[in-house]
Design a protein around this motif. Structure first.
Motif, PDB file in Angstrom:
ATOM      1  N   LYS A 265       0.809  -1.231   0.000  1.00  0.00           N
ATOM      2  CA  LYS A 265       0.000   0.000   0.000  1.00  0.00           C
ATOM      3  C   LYS A 265       0.842   1.280   0.000  1.00  0.00           C
ATOM      4  CE  LYS A 265      -4.107   1.989   2.159  1.00  0.00           C
ATOM      5  NZ  LYS A 265      -5.100   1.857   3.253  1.00  0.00           N
ATOM      6  N   PRO A 266       1.910   1.391   0.822  1.00  0.00           N
ATOM      7  CA  PRO A 266       2.681   2.647   0.825  1.00  0.00           C
ATOM      8  C   PRO A 266       3.387   2.939  -0.501  1.00  0.00           C
ATOM      9  CG  PRO A 266       3.228   1.276   2.721  1.00  0.00           C
ATOM     10  CD  PRO A 266       2.436   0.424   1.780  1.00  0.00           C
ATOM     11  N   MET A 267       3.547   1.909  -1.346  1.00  0.00           N
ATOM     12  CA  MET A 267       4.309   2.064  -2.585  1.00  0.00           C
ATOM     13  C   MET A 267       3.499   2.726  -3.690  1.00  0.00           C
ATOM     14  SD  MET A 267       6.249  -0.954  -4.707  1.00  0.00           S
ATOM     15  CE  MET A 267       7.121  -0.590  -6.236  1.00  0.00           C
ATOM     16  N   LYS A 268       2.157   2.748  -3.542  1.00  0.00           N
ATOM     17  CA  LYS A 268       1.306   3.140  -4.660  1.00  0.00           C
ATOM     18  C   LYS A 268       1.451   4.599  -5.083  1.00  0.00           C
ATOM     19  CE  LYS A 268      -1.873  -0.652  -3.847  1.00  0.00           C
ATOM     20  NZ  LYS A 268      -3.179  -1.117  -3.383  1.00  0.00           N
ATOM     21  N   SER A 269       2.037   5.433  -4.220  1.00  0.00           N
ATOM     22  CA  SER A 269       2.236   6.844  -4.583  1.00  0.00           C
ATOM     23  C   SER A 269       3.528   7.054  -5.363  1.00  0.00           C
ATOM     24  CB  SER A 269       2.257   7.709  -3.317  1.00  0.00           C
ATOM     25  OG  SER A 269       3.318   7.315  -2.465  1.00  0.00           O
ATOM     26  N   TYR A 270       4.365   6.003  -5.466  1.00  0.00           N
ATOM     27  CA  TYR A 270       5.648   6.131  -6.175  1.00  0.00           C
ATOM     28  C   TYR A 270       5.462   5.809  -7.653  1.00  0.00           C
ATOM     29  CZ  TYR A 270       7.976   6.530  -1.671  1.00  0.00           C
ATOM     30  OH  TYR A 270       8.381   6.964  -0.434  1.00  0.00           O
ATOM     31  N   ARG A 271       4.987   6.779  -8.407  1.00  0.00           N
ATOM     32  CA  ARG A 271       4.800   6.587  -9.840  1.00  0.00           C
ATOM     33  C   ARG A 271       5.522   7.686 -10.602  1.00  0.00           C
ATOM     34  NH1 ARG A 271      -1.688   8.013 -10.501  1.00  0.00           N
ATOM     35  NH2 ARG A 271      -1.653   9.980  -9.362  1.00  0.00           N
ATOM     36  N   SER A 272       5.897   7.380 -11.826  1.00  0.00           N
ATOM     37  CA  SER A 272       6.664   8.334 -12.620  1.00  0.00           C
ATOM     38  C   SER A 272       5.762   9.436 -13.159  1.00  0.00           C
ATOM     39  CB  SER A 272       7.343   7.613 -13.792  1.00  0.00           C
ATOM     40  OG  SER A 272       6.391   7.299 -14.785  1.00  0.00           O
ATOM     41  N   LEU A 273       6.368  10.449 -13.735  1.00  0.00           N
ATOM     42  CA  LEU A 273       5.625  11.562 -14.331  1.00  0.00           C
ATOM     43  C   LEU A 273       4.740  11.050 -15.469  1.00  0.00           C
ATOM     44  CD1 LEU A 273       5.199  14.660 -14.597  1.00  0.00           C
ATOM     45  CD2 LEU A 273       7.190  14.700 -16.104  1.00  0.00           C
ATOM     46  N   ALA A 274       5.314  10.217 -16.359  1.00  0.00           N
ATOM     47  CA  ALA A 274       4.555   9.632 -17.483  1.00  0.00           C
ATOM     48  C   ALA A 274       4.165   8.203 -17.115  1.00  0.00           C
ATOM     49  CB  ALA A 274       5.390   9.664 -18.754  1.00  0.00           C
ATOM     50  N   TYR A 275       3.389   8.053 -16.039  1.00  0.00           N
ATOM     51  CA  TYR A 275       3.128   6.725 -15.493  1.00  0.00           C
ATOM     52  C   TYR A 275       2.246   5.854 -16.377  1.00  0.00           C
ATOM     53  CZ  TYR A 275      -1.326   8.703 -13.785  1.00  0.00           C
ATOM     54  OH  TYR A 275      -2.557   9.307 -13.701  1.00  0.00           O
ATOM     55  N   LYS A 276       1.573   6.448 -17.375  1.00  0.00           N
ATOM     56  CA  LYS A 276       0.764   5.641 -18.290  1.00  0.00           C
ATOM     57  C   LYS A 276       1.496   5.326 -19.601  1.00  0.00           C
ATOM     58  CE  LYS A 276      -3.941   6.163 -16.705  1.00  0.00           C
ATOM     59  NZ  LYS A 276      -5.359   6.333 -17.101  1.00  0.00           N
ATOM     60  N   ALA A 277       2.730   5.758 -19.715  1.00  0.00           N
ATOM     61  CA  ALA A 277       3.538   5.415 -20.891  1.00  0.00           C
ATOM     62  C   ALA A 277       4.035   3.977 -20.759  1.00  0.00           C
ATOM     63  CB  ALA A 277       4.726   6.368 -21.015  1.00  0.00           C
ATOM     64  N   LYS A 278       4.446   3.400 -21.884  1.00  0.00           N
ATOM     65  CA  LYS A 278       5.043   2.067 -21.885  1.00  0.00           C
ATOM     66  C   LYS A 278       6.528   2.156 -22.241  1.00  0.00           C
ATOM     67  CE  LYS A 278       0.933  -0.760 -22.624  1.00  0.00           C
ATOM     68  NZ  LYS A 278       0.364  -1.924 -23.340  1.00  0.00           N
ATOM     69  N   ILE A 279       7.231   1.053 -22.010  1.00  0.00           N
ATOM     70  CA  ILE A 279       8.686   1.019 -22.176  1.00  0.00           C
ATOM     71  C   ILE A 279       9.078   0.052 -23.288  1.00  0.00           C
ATOM     72  CG2 ILE A 279      10.866   0.402 -21.053  1.00  0.00           C
ATOM     73  CD1 ILE A 279       9.370   1.042 -18.354  1.00  0.00           C
ATOM     74  N   ALA A 280       9.956   0.504 -24.181  1.00  0.00           N
ATOM     75  CA  ALA A 280      10.622  -0.393 -25.137  1.00  0.00           C
ATOM     76  C   ALA A 280      12.057  -0.517 -24.643  1.00  0.00           C
ATOM     77  CB  ALA A 280      10.568   0.191 -26.550  1.00  0.00           C
ATOM     78  N   PHE A 281      12.447  -1.715 -24.207  1.00  0.00           N
ATOM     79  CA  PHE A 281      13.738  -1.855 -23.528  1.00  0.00           C
ATOM     80  C   PHE A 281      14.773  -2.543 -24.412  1.00  0.00           C
ATOM     81  CE2 PHE A 281      16.810  -2.887 -20.251  1.00  0.00           C
ATOM     82  CZ  PHE A 281      16.722  -1.776 -19.426  1.00  0.00           C
ATOM     83  N   TYR A 282      16.020  -2.050 -24.325  1.00  0.00           N
ATOM     84  CA  TYR A 282      17.158  -2.558 -25.090  1.00  0.00           C
ATOM     85  C   TYR A 282      18.214  -2.942 -24.063  1.00  0.00           C
ATOM     86  CZ  TYR A 282      20.599  -2.286 -29.010  1.00  0.00           C
ATOM     87  OH  TYR A 282      21.545  -2.530 -29.987  1.00  0.00           O
ATOM     88  N   ASP A 283      18.318  -4.244 -23.777  1.00  0.00           N
ATOM     89  CA  ASP A 283      19.153  -4.722 -22.674  1.00  0.00           C
ATOM     90  C   ASP A 283      20.610  -4.864 -23.115  1.00  0.00           C
ATOM     91  OD1 ASP A 283      20.389  -6.148 -20.615  1.00  0.00           O
ATOM     92  OD2 ASP A 283      18.576  -7.245 -20.109  1.00  0.00           O
ATOM     93  N   ILE A 284      21.477  -3.970 -22.601  1.00  0.00           N
ATOM     94  CA  ILE A 284      22.898  -3.998 -22.958  1.00  0.00           C
ATOM     95  C   ILE A 284      23.773  -4.297 -21.739  1.00  0.00           C
ATOM     96  CG2 ILE A 284      22.957  -2.657 -25.097  1.00  0.00           C
ATOM     97  CD1 ILE A 284      23.147  -0.121 -23.453  1.00  0.00           C
ATOM     98  N   GLY A 285      23.151  -4.843 -20.672  1.00  0.00           N
ATOM     99  CA  GLY A 285      23.900  -5.239 -19.489  1.00  0.00           C
ATOM    100  C   GLY A 285      23.967  -6.752 -19.395  1.00  0.00           C
ATOM    101  N   CYS A 286      25.146  -7.275 -19.125  1.00  0.00           N
ATOM    102  CA  CYS A 286      25.307  -8.732 -19.012  1.00  0.00           C
ATOM    103  C   CYS A 286      25.224  -9.133 -17.541  1.00  0.00           C
ATOM    104  CB  CYS A 286      26.653  -9.169 -19.602  1.00  0.00           C
ATOM    105  SG  CYS A 286      26.920 -10.947 -19.484  1.00  0.00           S
ATOM    106  N   ASP A 287      24.152  -9.826 -17.177  1.00  0.00           N
ATOM    107  CA  ASP A 287      23.951 -10.271 -15.798  1.00  0.00           C
ATOM    108  C   ASP A 287      23.809 -11.786 -15.705  1.00  0.00           C
ATOM    109  OD1 ASP A 287      23.806  -7.589 -14.574  1.00  0.00           O
ATOM    110  OD2 ASP A 287      22.052  -7.378 -15.854  1.00  0.00           O
ATOM    111  N   SER A 288      24.266 -12.474 -16.746  1.00  0.00           N
ATOM    112  CA  SER A 288      24.237 -13.944 -16.779  1.00  0.00           C
ATOM    113  C   SER A 288      25.584 -14.469 -16.306  1.00  0.00           C
ATOM    114  CB  SER A 288      23.947 -14.438 -18.195  1.00  0.00           C
ATOM    115  OG  SER A 288      22.699 -13.932 -18.631  1.00  0.00           O
ATOM    116  N   PRO A 289      25.622 -15.405 -15.357  1.00  0.00           N
ATOM    117  CA  PRO A 289      26.891 -15.891 -14.794  1.00  0.00           C
ATOM    118  C   PRO A 289      27.880 -16.404 -15.838  1.00  0.00           C
ATOM    119  CG  PRO A 289      25.019 -16.720 -13.531  1.00  0.00           C
ATOM    120  CD  PRO A 289      24.444 -16.061 -14.743  1.00  0.00           C
ATOM    121  N   GLY A 290      27.375 -17.014 -16.910  1.00  0.00           N
ATOM    122  CA  GLY A 290      28.272 -17.565 -17.924  1.00  0.00           C
ATOM    123  C   GLY A 290      28.760 -16.554 -18.951  1.00  0.00           C
TER     124      GLY A 290
END
Length: 878
Positions: A265-290
């Motif tokens: 419940k306390p988290m629900k006020s933590y929203r971004s300015l454009a909270y109804k926008a969607k994200i297209a993500f381009y993952d360039i970080g390697c977080d796989s152990p191998g």
């Protein structure tokens, strides 16, 4: 001239301001061109000096020493640019020359590998090499004729360091007025390239719909996706984020919105300015152990690693070599016109690459795709290295470059379940001190302090020993460790930090302040960078749980497992991108048409898709100048951004904050009379043209004008990077001429003539600080020098709003010229007419001598005659 160079077989390379081209050619072709054009048009030619193919030799010496040290078994990567022509034969010939040259100069045991990136770039990886041999190899490659530019390749770093309400209005953040009006990013897609995203965090989690995973750039545009937050996810490296990862925090600031059903419940006020926008993500970080490898469809930094594999490293990003062909196209194909990138490269210890191959790649893409706006972090090197510390991506003319300001005083106060991230500040300060004390080329170099900095790792180290506490006894501005001669305890020691909070020290904690770490301008050629600032200090957003499905969003989740505080221009960048999403929604969904409905002259009757130039112009137009302080860790002192006589020291405020801090109420609020003189599209201009816009000002009120254009890409070898030069001028009713970015602007440059460096020009007539006269204010956009035209531009104006039609500022038909403005305007027309007459005579002589391929010259004569007739008719009309 371009046409004739192509006709004789020259291969055009970079354009260098002004009136100069780099070309791949032969002596015979040069002589043929001289005979065709004559001395009037071809003034000069010469072999390219080696110093124009690279950054300064002194910097190369520093870089090779820093990268290779005393190790003769090191590895160096050199990016070679062969030009912009798309000729495979030239590439193959150049590759053969590079191979031959390397075989000649390499010492025994040193090896190399060439990677073909595209038809005008290749990567040269040299292994088992020492610093002296590396410099010799680098300088030898510069002597090859086909090499237009070379640079030592520097890997990118995330710029880590929300106030959604503060961006809506600095004066009244609690009202959240734009959200109430429906501006929340609905229908927008924000592109983000970063380390990864934890799809199980409450800010993004959708219990009903799986994310759309991509392993390559789609060949056709993707339609809508039902996932509530993530439109698409391209796993360049993998499909995860590390625990406490950078990418999840950034994505939460850009478009995060806690899951209504499952979030604590306390988290629900933590929203971004454009909270109804969607994200297209381009993952360039390697977080796989191998480890991770580049996708088969693009080339990236893993291709120059041992076994073609990137090793997992927290916070690291592994970029494609060519941003133009392998980074931005993904975002365009998935419908993201705003691309937020919180990483950067090219600022190496105490000097910068300046405008590099990467800067050019960014400018080239936006020039060819004028609806896409890249948003980049300025960097976090300001406190360690001072001015001129912008990343090389931040040097791009057509990107929006963002610095960091502080958040509200309340944001610094501890919040239940979300502690302040003091360890993160320890890490940041440690890196800054190592750069300062361990680099023998820095004036602060100290062997003793360097050893101490290398051991400085924990919050306890920041708070100091009992001996340090005794030294500070009874002293007001003394707390924490005293080992470095810097009062850093107030930043990273909870006891010292809380001491200042209790004192309510506004010099250290205020929304009017600039964050001390933010990188400072200007750009390498003097341009204004960063473009603007926004909050980037002590921001709360998504805390990655390591993309672990066992830690997915649920009501009994702990707040500190879901949210964390971070600081940096990395955080300011998605905040700015979120603001741009609201601006784009404002134009796309018809809010602007509704905004100007009372003005019958408007051309925008409904929603439209804004250009990158218009989005950037609107964001810069919204800015307010911050008049607070910048904290200097060395003195534990807040130095004023607004210098006044008698102060101990002054700052170059523009280099800290550019045009100022984003304040959307200045453009999107009903309290402002926002107006686009060119309606729902950009207008184009050619050299010598003048576009006039007259505004009738019936009473004393605020009036602003901002001009932005997407400029043609420059060459890394040039010393000035503005190619198409437009001028913004405003002529007041008394005939006073004000130049864009001059004394009546946020940046207040001391200009006695039009700005010839920046592709952003702005003016702000504030009745509180200038003598006001009612009457017609004539806004003039002049095409001063446009070698690559026609040049589209975006023009934004605004004034204080009023419902009274009598006092409302509106665009009017320009009256006949006054005696004051007549002199200036007619002089410009006369100068252009003389230029056309001279050009006409030269072209006519060339046409008379011409024997083959003369149609181009004939067409040029016709266009010159038409332009002269247009000016003569203009003269008679007035």
């Amino acid at each position: 001239i371009n046409k004739e160079m192509e006709n004789v077989g020259m291969l055009l390379g970079h354009y260098i301001p002004h009136n100069t081209w780099m070309v791949t050619t032969s002596k015979k072709q040069i002589e043929t061109l001289k005979n065709k054009l004559g001395g009037d048009q071809l003034k000069w030619f010469s072999l390219v000096d080696h110093k124009h193919k690279s950054i300064d030799k002194t910097h190369i010496k520093k870089m090779t020493k820093e990268i290779l040290g005393e190790d003769n078994e090191g590895t160096l990567h050199i990016l070679l640019n062969i030009g912009i022509h798309k000729n495979k034969n030239i590439l193959q010939a150049t590759q053969k020359k590079v191979e031959d040259r390397l075989n000649q100069v390499l010492n025994e045991g040193t090896t190399f590998k060439l990677i073909h990136i595209n038809n005008h770039q290749m990567m040269c990886t040299i292994t088992k090499v020492g610093k002296e041999e590396a410099r010799n190899i680098y300088n030898n490659l510069l002597t090859l004729g086909n090499i237009q530019y070379a640079q030592i390749y520097d890997t990118a770093k995330t710029q880590s360091k929300y106030s959604s309400r503060l961006i809506q209005s600095y004066d009244h953040p609690s009202e959240a007025k734009l959200w109430k009006e429906g501006l929340n990013g609905e229908g927008e897609i924000i592109g983000i390239g970063d380390t990864g995203i934890d799809i199980y965090n409450c800010e993004f989690y959708d219990e009903k719909v799986n994310i759309r995973k991509l392993n390559e750039v789609p060949t056709e545009k993707l339609g809508k996706h039902e996932h509530r937050k993530i439109h698409s996810y391209f796993g360049v490296m993998d499909f995860k984020d590390a625990k406490g990862g950078h990418g999840s925090h950034v994505a939460g600031l850009a478009a995060g919105h806690p899951n209504v059903k499952l979030s604590p419940k306390p988290m629900k006020s933590y929203r971004s300015l454009a909270y109804k926008a969607k994200i297209a993500f381009y993952d360039i970080g390697c977080d796989s152990p191998g480890g991770c490898m580049c996708p088969k469809t693009l080339q990236c930094e893993c291709d120059i690693k041992p076994n073609f594999k990137c090793i997992s490293r927290h916070g690291a990003v592994f970029l494609p070599f060519d941003l133009h062909s392998s980074y931005f196209p993904y975002f365009k194909m998935v419908g993201a016109s705003i691309v937020s990138s919180s990483w950067g490269s090219g600022f190496f210890h105490d000097y910068t690459y300046g405008y590099s191959i990467k800067s050019r790649q960014i400018d080239q893409y936006v020039w060819e795709n004028k609806e896409v706006l890249p948003v980049f972090a300025a960097g976090n090197s300001g406190s360690a290295w001072g001015y001129n510390t912008i990343t090389t991506e931040g040097e791009a003319k057509n990107a929006l470059v963002v610095g960091a300001s502080q958040n509200t005083f309340k944001s610094f106060l501890p919040r239940k379940g979300i502690p302040n991230n003091f360890q993160g500040l320890v890490n940041l300060l440690r890196n800054s001190m190592i750069r300062k004390f361990c680099n023998h080329m820095h004036e602060g170099f100290s062997k003793v302090k360097c050893r101490r900095a290398l051991k400085f790792k924990t919050v306890s180290d920041c708070c100091g020993t009992k001996k340090d506490q005794m030294k500070c006894a009874g002293k007001k501005h003394c707390c924490g460790t005293q080992k470095f001669g810097l009062q850093i305890g107030f930043s990273c020691c909870p006891k010292c930090f809380n001491q200042q909070l209790k004192a309510g020290n506004k010099r250290l904690f205020s929304k009017e302040n600039i964050a001390e770490f933010t990188s400072r301008g200007p750009a390498s050629d003097g341009r204004i960078k960063p473009d603007l600032v926004t909050v980037g200090h002590a921001l709360t957003s998504a805390n990655s749980g390591g993309s672990d499905p066992n830690k997915k969003c649920q009501k009994n989740a702990k707040m500190n497992d879901q949210l964390k505080k971070m600081s940096g221009t990395s955080m300011a960048t998605p905040i700015a991108s979120s603001a741009i999403a609201l601006i784009r929604q404002f134009y796309r969904q018809g809010y602007y048409a509704k905004h100007v409905k009372k003005d019958a002259t408007t051309l925008a009757k409904k929603g439209f898709i804004p250009s990158a130039a218009l989005m950037k112009a609107t964001a810069i137009h919204s800015t307010r100048v911050l008049n607070g302080f910048v904290k200097l860790p060395s003195l534990h002192l807040g130095v004023s951004l607004d210098y006044k006589k008698g102060m101990l020291m002054g700052l170059h405020s523009v280099s800290y904050q550019g045009f100022g801090a984003i304040d959307l109420k200045n453009v999107l609020s009903d309290d402002i009379n926002l107006y686009l003189p060119n309606g729902d599209g950009d207008r184009s201009i050619q050299s010598g043209e003048l576009h006039h816009y007259c505004f009738k000002m019936p009473k004393k009120q605020d009036f602003r004008v901002t001009l932005v254009w997407t400029d043609y890409p420059s060459s890394p070898g040039a010393s000035v990077h503005l190619v198409n030069d437009l001028d913004l001028l405003v002529i007041t009713p008394q005939g006073e001429i004000s130049y864009g970015n001059g004394k009546y602007s946020n940046v207040k440059l001391a200009l006695t003539e039009p700005d010839s460096l920046n592709n952003v020009e702005s003016l702000h007539f504030d009745p509180r600080t200038m003598k006001f006269s009612k009457g017609y204010y004539r806004v003039v956009v002049r095409g001063h020098h446009i070698p690559h035209g026609p040049q589209p531009y975006a023009l934004v104006t605004s004034s204080s709003n009023t419902n009274d039609p009598v006092t409302r500022v509106r665009l009017s038909r320009c009256p006949k010229y006054t005696a004051h403005s007549d002199h200036f305007i007619m002089n410009q027309l006369a100068h252009h007419l003389v230029y056309l007459q001279k050009l006409g005579k030269r072209t006519l002589r060339a046409y008379k001598k011409c024997k083959t391929n003369c149609k181009f010259l004939k067409n040029q004569l016709i266009s010159i005659a038409n332009e002269m007739n247009r000016i003569n008719n203009h003269d008679k009309h007035h």
